[in-house]
Motif scaffolding. Structure first.
Motif, short mmCIF file in Angstrom:
data_model
loop_
_atom_site.label_atom_id
_atom_site.label_comp_id
_atom_site.label_asym_id
_atom_site.label_seq_id
_atom_site.Cartn_x
_atom_site.Cartn_y
_atom_site.Cartn_z
N VAL A 1 0.83 -1.20 0.00
CA VAL A 1 0.00 0.00 0.00
C VAL A 1 0.87 1.26 0.00
CG1 VAL A 1 -1.73 1.30 1.30
CG2 VAL A 1 -1.90 -1.19 1.14
N ALA A 2 1.95 1.26 0.76
CA ALA A 2 2.80 2.44 0.85
C ALA A 2 3.45 2.76 -0.50
CB ALA A 2 3.88 2.23 1.91
N VAL A 3 3.88 1.74 -1.22
CA VAL A 3 4.47 1.96 -2.54
C VAL A 3 3.41 2.46 -3.51
CG1 VAL A 3 5.54 0.82 -4.52
CG2 VAL A 3 6.34 0.32 -2.22
N GLY A 4 2.21 1.89 -3.45
CA GLY A 4 1.14 2.37 -4.29
C GLY A 4 0.83 3.83 -4.04
N GLU A 5 0.80 4.22 -2.77
CA GLU A 5 0.58 5.63 -2.43
C GLU A 5 1.71 6.50 -2.97
OE1 GLU A 5 -1.86 7.16 -1.28
OE2 GLU A 5 -3.16 5.68 -0.30
N MET B 1 3.53 -9.97 -0.53
CA MET B 1 2.60 -11.03 -0.13
C MET B 1 2.00 -10.78 1.25
SD MET B 1 5.10 -14.14 1.05
CE MET B 1 3.88 -14.78 2.16
N GLN B 2 2.70 -10.08 2.13
CA GLN B 2 2.20 -9.88 3.49
C GLN B 2 0.99 -8.94 3.53
OE1 GLN B 2 5.38 -9.67 2.61
NE2 GLN B 2 6.65 -10.89 3.99
N GLU B 3 0.71 -8.26 2.42
CA GLU B 3 -0.45 -7.37 2.40
C GLU B 3 -1.57 -7.90 1.51
OE1 GLU B 3 0.43 -3.24 1.88
OE2 GLU B 3 2.21 -3.32 3.18
N GLY B 4 -1.40 -9.12 1.01
CA GLY B 4 -2.46 -9.83 0.32
C GLY B 4 -3.15 -9.03 -0.77
N ILE B 5 -4.48 -9.03 -0.75
CA ILE B 5 -5.27 -8.37 -1.78
C ILE B 5 -5.02 -6.88 -1.81
CG2 ILE B 5 -7.26 -8.03 -0.25
CD1 ILE B 5 -7.31 -8.83 -4.04
N LEU B 6 -4.62 -6.29 -0.67
CA LEU B 6 -4.35 -4.85 -0.64
C LEU B 6 -3.16 -4.50 -1.52
CD1 LEU B 6 -4.88 -4.14 3.17
CD2 LEU B 6 -6.49 -3.80 1.29
#
Length: 321
Positions: free
Chosen positions: A143-147, A174-179
């Motif tokens: 999520v952080a990289v996406g942001e 992988m630790q953030e799954g679908i997110l």
């Protein structure tokens, strides 16, 4: 113990003095040719082997200093994201893995995740750069990289500046799954906003660029530049061979192979990356609808047009697993 060992040897050691400790990082071994390279020579040559031209992994802070005028740039503040949103745990907690990865980062370039968004100038032109840090959990995209990618795209539109993304990643985290997988469409939409604003979007493909990153924004650039020998693809060579039950050709998924098959526009040696991007920005902004630097408008831009020297004939090793 004899008197020589008990009395004479300690006095001789005290007289001569203890040997100074030699740092263990003065010499680096090239992964390709095995030659030893003095650390100052390695840094001066931008982590390219002077013996075989093999491009080693370049620390993100040095890459940013290479690109911007005088090595000066400003860091963009990235939005805060949830830590361990899925409470994931394998052999250890994901939150602990994040803390360990952050503790290993260079204190001179503090960041919380695998991406840095910077803005500055290249030959006096404003640019925005989003660079991955492979040393942080393999540059994996959560999520952080996406942001970070979304922030870089919006900043580029706000400043009316070209966007440059430099992936070095194993794919989704992988630790953030679908997110983590949801960052693929988010980043695609973000770079589309840059294109709709009429701004150039460049992707500098470095070793490695794989997984969900290569399946999203990394292959959507207006122009794709790759470093020699970089592995670029979705799945690893071994996985593909096991799936298709065939032996893949030599050099499969390398930058040179993708250039030959039309997936990459330019393979540029590391020392030529900055001048190549600078000239591309000039061609795509100043050269709209007119002839620029002898290149007719509307015609394709190739490495020959940009006077990029040959990246070398040596066989670069790459992780093909």
């Amino acid at each position: 113990m004899s008197w020589l060992e008990r009395y004479v040897r300690p006095k001789i050691k005290a007289l001569v003095g203890a040997k100074p400790e030699v740092p263990d990082n003065l010499w680096h071994k090239c992964d390709n040719c095995g030659q030893m390279i003095f650390h100052r020579d390695l840094v001066a040559n931008h982590h390219v082997c002077q013996h075989c031209n093999h491009h080693m992994r370049l620390p993100v802070e040095q890459r940013l200093e290479m690109l911007f005028d005088g090595g000066d740039y400003d860091r963009a503040e990235l939005p805060k994201t949830p830590v361990d949103p899925l409470k994931f745990r394998d052999r250890k907690r994901y939150s602990d893995r994040l803390k360990e990865a952050q503790a290993k980062l260079d204190p001179k370039v503090p960041h919380k995740d695998a991406i840095i968004v910077a803005h500055g100038k290249m030959e006096g032109r404003p640019v925005v750069v989003a660079a991955f840090d492979f040393s942080f959990m393999g540059g994996s995209m959560g999520v952080a990289v996406g942001e970070g990618i979304v922030t870089a795209a919006r900043l580029a539109v706000f400043q009316q500046a070209p966007l440059i993304i430099i992936p070095a990643t194993g794919g989704a985290r992988m630790q953030e799954g679908i997110l983590s997988l949801m960052q693929m469409p988010r980043t695609v939409i973000a770079v589309q906003e840059v294109k709709e604003a009429g701004l150039p979007f460049f992707v500098l493909l470095t070793h490695p660029t794989t997984g969900g990153v290569s399946a999203s924004f990394a292959m959507l650039g207006d122009i794709h530049i790759a470093e020699p020998g970089a592995v670029i693809g979705f799945a690893g060579r071994r996985v593909i061979e096991q799936t298709v039950k065939e032996t893949l050709p030599d050099g499969f998924q390398t930058a040179e192979y993708l250039l030959e098959h039309g997936m990459v526009d330019i393979v540029a040696p590391r020392t030529q990356v900055r001048p190549t991007i600078v000239r591309l920005i000039s061609l795509l902004t100043d050269g709209k609808g007119k002839e620029s630097d002898g290149i007719p408008a509307g015609e394709g831009v190739t490495g020959e047009d940009l006077d990029i020297p040959d990246s070398g004939e040596s066989d670069h090793s790459a992780d093909k697993s």
